[in-house]
Write a protein that holds these residues in place. Structure first.
Motif, short mmCIF file in Angstrom:
data_model
loop_
_atom_site.label_atom_id
_atom_site.label_comp_id
_atom_site.label_asym_id
_atom_site.label_seq_id
_atom_site.Cartn_x
_atom_site.Cartn_y
_atom_site.Cartn_z
N PRO A 88 52.46 37.76 -39.30
CA PRO A 88 53.01 37.26 -40.57
C PRO A 88 52.95 35.73 -40.62
O PRO A 88 53.27 35.06 -39.63
N ALA A 89 52.57 35.22 -41.79
CA ALA A 89 52.33 33.77 -41.94
C ALA A 89 53.54 32.94 -41.52
O ALA A 89 53.38 31.84 -40.97
N GLU A 90 54.74 33.44 -41.75
CA GLU A 90 55.92 32.60 -41.46
C GLU A 90 56.10 32.34 -39.96
O GLU A 90 56.82 31.43 -39.58
N ARG A 91 55.40 33.12 -39.13
CA ARG A 91 55.54 32.91 -37.68
C ARG A 91 54.44 32.00 -37.10
O ARG A 91 54.42 31.76 -35.89
N VAL A 92 53.54 31.53 -37.95
CA VAL A 92 52.38 30.77 -37.45
C VAL A 92 52.38 29.34 -38.01
O VAL A 92 52.66 29.13 -39.18
N ARG A 93 52.06 28.38 -37.15
CA ARG A 93 51.89 26.99 -37.59
C ARG A 93 50.61 26.45 -36.96
O ARG A 93 50.20 26.90 -35.89
N CYS A 94 50.02 25.44 -37.61
CA CYS A 94 48.76 24.89 -37.11
C CYS A 94 48.72 23.38 -37.30
O CYS A 94 49.21 22.87 -38.31
N LEU A 95 48.16 22.71 -36.34
CA LEU A 95 47.90 21.27 -36.48
C LEU A 95 46.40 21.04 -36.29
O LEU A 95 45.80 21.59 -35.36
N GLN A 96 45.83 20.24 -37.15
CA GLN A 96 44.45 19.82 -36.97
C GLN A 96 44.42 18.93 -35.72
O GLN A 96 45.30 18.09 -35.55
N ALA A 97 43.41 19.13 -34.88
CA ALA A 97 43.37 18.35 -33.63
C ALA A 97 41.98 17.76 -33.43
O ALA A 97 41.00 18.25 -33.98
N PRO A 98 41.90 16.69 -32.63
CA PRO A 98 40.58 16.09 -32.37
C PRO A 98 39.75 16.96 -31.42
O PRO A 98 39.74 16.76 -30.21
N GLY A 99 39.09 17.97 -31.96
CA GLY A 99 38.25 18.86 -31.16
C GLY A 99 39.06 19.94 -30.46
O GLY A 99 40.30 19.90 -30.42
N GLY A 100 38.33 20.90 -29.89
CA GLY A 100 38.99 21.96 -29.14
C GLY A 100 39.72 21.40 -27.92
O GLY A 100 40.80 21.86 -27.55
#
Ligand code: LMR
Length: 394
Positions: A88-100
């Motif tokens: 479920p979307a409410e349990r996930v967060r994401c940050l853009q990062a400089p490469g893997g």
């Protein structure tokens, strides 16, 4: 002060890259660094990327910062690409990062913040940078057996035994697909067994997802990760757009956290932002803006997927060609495992002295642990490789 420094351990892959560039032989073969090449040996900018770049340049009105967590739409797309609708979307967060790699470091530091010196279990072998990178993040490194040197397949019993002591507060690093360096990757049954252990033992899966789309396909390669995400309370991922979008030098990655609930997801997200702020402060924009433009336009996205499939199919064709050439040259089926491996790499299991001879006598560059990049073969080079392999066996 500099005199206080000791000489750092050289990175095997980067050292090989330098040696290859310095080699003046015109028929040299680069099977080293994990960069996709076409049959002519080029790493072209994908058409979808070129088109998206034009659009980004046209539309961009400012070079002001994108913010610590990067572009939210890019992040949404990265969550969709990796996890689909498994959580479920409410349990996930994401940050853009400089490469893997930037995402790996960010996740590593976040987890170290959650538990100082948390243990991370890493496959033996793994990408050579995993250990120094995660050690630098403060984590305590442990390893688990992974590769069966006889069958050249995943040693799943050994692995499950190796992670048996991992419990709450521990991390287990898993390659999302296309294992680097061996090419021996998890089957659906393996993923199911790992998911069962993660739930029973309580460790946090930490997925390095650098090659999505290079194994069986963009969606297919995510099946195991999604099956795992669907059942565990917590999970972290480091995703990369270097390989599948060919955006290597633009440094495009995503650090993704899955938490038990929205409150904990927010807490993890805010902490990850502090880690980023205390390190590179804000991510670069260009590559992520290109990915966003591709993913948000159905026709551009389908062009990209076609190009991704072309890369994947070339690697599969090269694997078949290699198997045939090696059968012919050795009169045996002992290298047939190359056809069973997936992604960009295969670990050959040949000795270091032979690897050196192949480089010195034939100009063929293989990483010292006997990893080959199957995308490194230009047209006709598979036959040369098979002959050199036999010639250096004696
Ligand atoms: C590799 O494994 O060759 C790639 O991931 C490139 C790198 O940074 O080592």
């Amino acid at each position: 002060m500099f005199s206080q420094l000791s000489a750092p351990t050289p990175d095997a892959i980067l050292a090989l890259m330098t040696a290859f560039r310095a080699d003046t032989r015109t028929d040299k073969v680069d099977l080293g660094v994990g960069v996709y090449r076409d049959a002519s040996g080029d790493t072209p900018v994908l058409d979808a990327v070129r088109e998206a770049e034009q659009r980004v340049f046209q539309a961009q009105q400012t070079k002001a910062y994108v913010g610590v967590a990067g572009d939210a739409v890019f992040c949404e797309e990265m969550i969709g690409m990796t996890l689909g609708s498994s959580v479920p979307a409410e349990r996930v967060r994401c940050l853009q990062a400089p490469g893997g790699s930037g995402a790996l470091r960010l996740v590593g530091e976040l987890m170290n913040q959650a538990k100082h010196g948390a243990r991370v279990f890493i496959s033996d072998p793994s990408w050579p940078n995993h250990v120094p990178l995660l050690e630098a993040a403060g984590l305590e490194i442990h390893s688990y057996p992974y590769f069966d040197p006889d069958t050249r397949d995943v040693n799943i019993e050994g692995m499950l035994e190796g992670i048996a002591e991992a419990g709450p507060g521990d991390l287990v690093l898993l390659h999302g697909c296309c294992h680097n360096p061996t090419g021996a990757s998890f089957s659906a049954e393996h993923w199911a067994a790992i998911a069962e252990r993660a739930v029973a033992q309580g460790f946090v899966p930490f997925v390095d997802f650098a090659y999505q789309g290079f194994g069986e396909g963009l969606e297919e390669d995510a099946a195991g990760v999604r099956a795992l995400a669907a059942v565990v309370p917590e999970m972290v991922l480091a995703a990369s757009c270097s390989k599948n979008f060919g955006l290597y030098r633009e440094r495009v990655g995503a650090a993704i956290v899955v938490a038990e609930n929205a409150t904990l997801a927010d807490l993890a997200f805010r902490n990850a932002m502090s880690v980023a702020r205390g390190s590179y402060s804000m991510p670069p924009d260009h590559g992520a803006a290109v990915v966003r433009a591709i993913m948000q336009d159905p026709s551009l996205k389908s062009r990209w997927i076609t190009e991704l499939d072309t890369m994947r199919k070339r690697m599969l064709d090269t694997r078949s060609e290699l198997v045939t050439e090696l059968r012919n040259a050795t009169g045996s089926e002992r290298f047939d495992f190359i056809g069973r491996h997936s992604g960009m790499f295969s670990r050959l299991g040949i000795p270091g002295a032979q690897i050196e001879r192949m480089r010195e006598e034939h100009g063929i560059y293989i990483v010292g642990d006997s990893r080959i990049n199957v995308a490194g073969f230009k047209t006709g080079q598979a036959a040369k490789f098979a002959q050199a392999l036999v010639a250096t066996e004696a």
